[in-house]
Design a protein around this motif. Sequence first.
Motif, PDB file in Angstrom:
ATOM      1  N   UNK A   9      -0.272   4.454   5.198  1.00 48.11           N
ATOM      2  CA  UNK A   9      -1.465   3.865   4.601  1.00 48.11           C
ATOM      3  C   UNK A   9      -2.421   4.942   4.122  1.00 48.11           C
ATOM      4  N   UNK A  10      -3.644   4.519   3.806  1.00 50.36           N
ATOM      5  CA  UNK A  10      -4.629   5.434   3.230  1.00 50.36           C
ATOM      6  C   UNK A  10      -5.994   5.239   3.885  1.00 50.36           C
ATOM      7  N   UNK A  11      -6.889   6.165   3.560  1.00 51.59           N
ATOM      8  CA  UNK A  11      -8.237   6.105   4.093  1.00 51.59           C
ATOM      9  C   UNK A  11      -9.154   5.271   3.216  1.00 51.59           C
ATOM     10  N   UNK A  27      -4.204  -4.006  -2.162  1.00 48.54           N
ATOM     11  CA  UNK A  27      -3.786  -2.879  -1.315  1.00 48.54           C
ATOM     12  C   UNK A  27      -2.850  -3.363  -0.210  1.00 48.54           C
ATOM     13  N   UNK A  28      -3.171  -4.490   0.412  1.00 47.82           N
ATOM     14  CA  UNK A  28      -2.381  -4.987   1.543  1.00 47.82           C
ATOM     15  C   UNK A  28      -0.985  -5.437   1.128  1.00 47.82           C
ATOM     16  N   UNK A  29      -0.766  -5.602  -0.161  1.00 42.24           N
ATOM     17  CA  UNK A  29       0.589  -5.913  -0.647  1.00 42.24           C
ATOM     18  C   UNK A  29       1.413  -4.642  -0.842  1.00 42.24           C
ATOM     19  N   UNK A  30       0.724  -3.502  -0.952  1.00 40.11           N
ATOM     20  CA  UNK A  30       1.409  -2.231  -1.212  1.00 40.11           C
ATOM     21  C   UNK A  30       1.633  -1.419   0.059  1.00 40.11           C
ATOM     22  N   UNK A  31       0.709  -1.537   1.039  1.00 40.97           N
ATOM     23  CA  UNK A  31       0.774  -0.715   2.244  1.00 40.97           C
ATOM     24  C   UNK A  31       0.653  -1.571   3.493  1.00 40.97           C
ATOM     25  N   UNK A  32       1.036  -0.982   4.635  1.00 39.94           N
ATOM     26  CA  UNK A  32       1.114  -1.743   5.890  1.00 39.94           C
ATOM     27  C   UNK A  32      -0.122  -1.618   6.758  1.00 39.94           C
ATOM     28  N   UNK A  33      -0.951  -0.603   6.484  1.00 38.35           N
ATOM     29  CA  UNK A  33      -2.202  -0.478   7.235  1.00 38.35           C
ATOM     30  C   UNK A  33      -3.213   0.305   6.412  1.00 38.35           C
ATOM     31  N   UNK A  34      -4.481   0.231   6.833  1.00 41.94           N
ATOM     32  CA  UNK A  34      -5.530   1.018   6.198  1.00 41.94           C
ATOM     33  C   UNK A  34      -6.441   1.584   7.284  1.00 41.94           C
ATOM     34  N   UNK A  57      -2.644 -10.107   5.119  1.00 40.11           N
ATOM     35  CA  UNK A  57      -1.630 -10.807   5.919  1.00 40.11           C
ATOM     36  C   UNK A  57      -1.844 -10.607   7.415  1.00 40.11           C
ATOM     37  N   UNK A  58      -1.316 -11.511   8.206  1.00 41.19           N
ATOM     38  CA  UNK A  58      -1.509 -11.482   9.662  1.00 41.19           C
ATOM     39  C   UNK A  58      -0.950 -10.206  10.281  1.00 41.19           C
ATOM     40  N   UNK A  59       0.129  -9.647   9.709  1.00 43.89           N
ATOM     41  CA  UNK A  59       0.749  -8.461  10.299  1.00 43.89           C
ATOM     42  C   UNK A  59       0.202  -7.150   9.719  1.00 43.89           C
ATOM     43  N   UNK A  60      -0.786  -7.238   8.835  1.00 43.12           N
ATOM     44  CA  UNK A  60      -1.406  -6.038   8.279  1.00 43.12           C
ATOM     45  C   UNK A  60      -2.316  -5.418   9.337  1.00 43.12           C
ATOM     46  N   UNK A  61      -2.319  -4.071   9.410  1.00 43.29           N
ATOM     47  CA  UNK A  61      -3.087  -3.399  10.460  1.00 43.29           C
ATOM     48  C   UNK A  61      -4.265  -2.596   9.901  1.00 43.29           C
ATOM     49  N   UNK A  62      -5.346  -2.616  10.655  1.00 44.53           N
ATOM     50  CA  UNK A  62      -6.507  -1.772  10.391  1.00 44.53           C
ATOM     51  C   UNK A  62      -6.625  -0.740  11.513  1.00 44.53           C
ATOM     52  N   UNK A 224       2.319   6.181  -1.607  1.00 42.69           N
ATOM     53  CA  UNK A 224       3.386   5.396  -2.238  1.00 42.69           C
ATOM     54  C   UNK A 224       4.657   6.225  -2.371  1.00 42.69           C
ATOM     55  N   UNK A 225       4.507   7.490  -2.717  1.00 38.98           N
ATOM     56  CA  UNK A 225       5.671   8.371  -2.831  1.00 38.98           C
ATOM     57  C   UNK A 225       6.353   8.533  -1.489  1.00 38.98           C
TER      58      UNK A 225
END
Length: 225
Positions: A9-11, A27-34, A57-62, A224-225
């Motif tokens: 994820x990213x900052x 963003x939450x569609x591209x990465x799993x956490x922020x 989404x419910x499984x997305x993490x912060x 992403x890379x």
Amino acid sequence: MIHERILVGCGGWHYFKVLDLDPLQIYSKAFRFVEVNSTFYTLPHIEKVSSWRRRVPADFEFTVKANKLITHLEKLKPSFKTLETLEKMLEICRILDSKVLVFETPKSLSLESIVQNIKHILRMLDLGKVRLALEPRCGWSSSTNLSLEEFQSLGIIPVTDYCIEEPPYDDEEISYSRLFGLGEHNIYQFTDDDLKLIKERAGRRKSKKVYLSFHGISMYLDAAR
């Protein structure tokens, strides 16, 4: 392919803009956490924090970065201001169902001072299910073996930039890397060799979950890379 236990994820999501769509939702569609970095500068209203949780989404993490009053102004002293602000940070973590609160401490704060202050704080405050991750800008190499053992005994997750160095030890549950690279003032784009090294070091961790948090002007592309 990235191993399932490694979260990339990213900052922040503010600059992840696609047309007129909600940056956080996209963003939450591209990465799993922020990693929420805005909390370092200001404390958001609880209503806003609740909206962040609803929009993903419910499984997305912060994960959440601790406010600068705690780390830079009060310098982790167990003062009323520190404890009051930490309570607010923990409320934000609970709303977001965040498992990690990140402390970034200034270079002027030694590891010996950090560990003693954290001991006092933990005697006065119940973190619940939230874990503390520490990025000491003085560097983990300035520590003695004794202080490292003290950090481990307190359950502190060590934070390093895997592009630059390995963590001093592995936590059983969580490893965490804040990735800035070799440039200055966040101006750096990771090379392919950098990313391969980061992946290798993440893969060597003994923790059940590894967070890779990219930062800087190219963070979305690098992640992403």
